[in-house]
Enzyme design. Structure first.
Site, short mmCIF file in Angstrom:
data_model
loop_
_atom_site.label_atom_id
_atom_site.label_comp_id
_atom_site.label_asym_id
_atom_site.label_seq_id
_atom_site.Cartn_x
_atom_site.Cartn_y
_atom_site.Cartn_z
N SER A 1 19.23 -37.54 14.36
CA SER A 1 19.19 -37.91 15.96
C SER A 1 20.42 -38.35 16.54
O SER A 1 21.05 -37.79 17.52
CB SER A 1 17.96 -38.78 16.17
OG SER A 1 16.89 -38.51 15.76
N GLU B 1 0.89 -1.23 0.11
CA GLU B 1 0.10 -0.06 -0.08
C GLU B 1 0.78 1.38 -0.08
O GLU B 1 0.65 2.10 -0.81
CB GLU B 1 -0.90 -0.03 1.28
CG GLU B 1 -1.80 -0.99 1.55
CD GLU B 1 -1.23 -2.21 2.17
OE1 GLU B 1 -2.21 -2.79 2.91
OE2 GLU B 1 -0.25 -2.81 2.20
N LEU C 1 11.16 -40.97 7.57
CA LEU C 1 10.75 -39.73 8.29
C LEU C 1 9.32 -39.15 7.93
O LEU C 1 8.55 -38.71 8.52
CB LEU C 1 11.75 -38.56 7.87
CG LEU C 1 11.68 -37.33 8.42
CD1 LEU C 1 11.53 -37.16 9.85
CD2 LEU C 1 12.82 -36.38 8.02
N GLY D 1 12.90 -39.57 3.12
CA GLY D 1 12.56 -40.72 3.01
C GLY D 1 11.24 -41.24 3.62
O GLY D 1 10.75 -40.43 4.23
N LEU E 1 19.91 -29.87 -1.59
CA LEU E 1 18.45 -29.22 -1.48
C LEU E 1 18.30 -27.98 -1.46
O LEU E 1 17.62 -27.27 -0.60
CB LEU E 1 18.10 -29.96 -0.23
CG LEU E 1 17.72 -31.29 0.06
CD1 LEU E 1 17.39 -31.86 1.36
CD2 LEU E 1 16.53 -31.86 -0.93
#
Length: 375
Positions: free
Chosen positions: A237, A56, A311, A308, A208
């Site tokens: 983990s 705006e 997960l 995969g 990625l």
């Protein structure tokens, strides 16, 4: 009817402008603004980046004195609070705008109707909800985070027609063709973060990153400036990520999410610029709900899961996914191939239902976009 048609016409233009911020707005919503006087557009603008002027404000600056008496078509309720930028509702009032037509209400509790109240108190006509469904698609992640504190989570998967994502050996390059892979770049580019698992990184040594040069031609029109790179999040983990992994290389930042901490290795990762986050664990694995809460705290609106079957399946079973993007290739990979998702389902009553919202042909492949209907 004439006025309704007119409002839709100019709101479509405002939504197209908003889409130009698709790869750059970050934590902020994508917003477009068109100022119309009579039958003439006197200004048009969109919000580009956090900290930069809102749509705006840019349109009013462009219009100058022509803004007085004009109608403002805005894809999101004008803000009414002082944040990184001054309130847009105040700017519209001061410019002498006579009418404001809005696509979507702002769910941000700092706004949430306050913009409308200011405008109407100043005698400005407010029309709401023009092309609201179309606007929601552009800002689905922002709306979801404002309402829940969590990002909108999409899971991108590629499969054969018999539901396999890789051969038993892990070989998966390439299931789908180039048009489908180029389409995947669009979803990366609009996401604030990409989540993957350590097994995917060890198997594929993937980067990625968002590669705008690989976008489909129809999506390149939104490359108006240097796009943001999504935060790459590796769920690891047991902290097995090699220091030489390609995902640790530029461009963009990396977050390593672990359930146990190796002080020496943490130091090495930090020297590479990696953000190491130790999360609570459930059965020795990162608590994925805590991870999403952390990403929401970082003001990330949209998350893309590229992982995969283990997960992705865990996130689905824990009801942490909102949407699926399934790319299907017209090939058969056999019963020994790896499944699309690892799900522990023994009875028909426990199956997961999805709502397909679109099916798109991409070369020889097709993409199914679906919302997940949680129980």
């Amino acid at each position: 009817m004439k006025h309704k048609s007119r409002h839709r016409k100019y709101m479509k233009k405002a939504l197209k402008l908003a889409a130009k911020g698709l790869f750059t707005t970050g934590a902020n919503p994508r917003v477009g603004c068109v100022l119309v006087k009579g039958d003439q557009i006197v200004a048009q603008a969109f919000h580009q980046r956090v900290g930069e002027p809102h749509a705006e404000a840019l349109a009013l600056q462009q219009a100058g004195e022509q803004a007085a008496g004009a109608t403002a078509y805005v894809t999101l309720e004008p803000c009414s609070h002082q944040g990184r930028n001054p309130p847009c509702a105040d700017a519209l009032i001061q410019a002498g705008i006579k009418r404001v037509v809005v696509c979507n209400d702002d769910p941000n509790p700092l706004v949430a109707g306050g913009g409308y109240d200011k405008l109407q108190a100043a005698g400005i006509e407010v029309i709401k909800g023009v092309l609201a469904k179309r606007g929601q698609a552009s800002n689905r992640g922002f709306f979801h985070r404002m309402q829940t504190g969590l990002p909108w989570v999409r899971c991108k998967l590629a499969q054969s027609i018999d539901g396999r994502t890789a051969m038993a050996s892990g070989e998966s390059f390439w299931i789908t063709g180039e048009p489908a892979r180029a389409d995947g770049q669009y979803w990366r580019g609009r996401s604030g973060a990409i989540i993957t698992g350590i097994e995917t990184v060890l198997q594929d040594d993937c980067r990625l990153d968002f590669r705008p040069e690989d976008l489909r031609k129809k999506h390149r029109k939104w490359l108006i400036d240097q796009p943001n790179q999504p935060l790459r999040v590796v769920v690891d983990s047991q902290m097995r990520l090699p220091l030489t992994a390609k995902i640790l290389q530029p461009p963009g930042q990396v977050m390593l999410v672990v359930a146990q901490e190796d002080c020496d290795k943490v130091k090495q990762f930090k020297q590479l610029g990696v953000d190491v986050q130790v999360m609570p664990a459930i059965d020795g694995r990162v608590d994925l709900s805590q991870l999403l809460a952390h990403l929401g705290h970082l003001e990330i609106n949209e998350v893309l899961v590229e992982a995969g079957a283990t997960l992705a399946g865990a996130m689905l079973q824990q009801q942490l996914l909102d949407e699926l993007l399934i790319y299907t290739a017209p090939v058969l990979m056999g019963s020994s191939g790896r499944p699309l998702l690892k799900l522990n389902i023994e009875e028909m009553a426990d199956r997961h239902h999805i709502q397909v919202i679109s099916t798109t042909s991409l070369g020889l492949d097709w993409r199914t976009q679906a919302l997940i209907k949680h129980k």
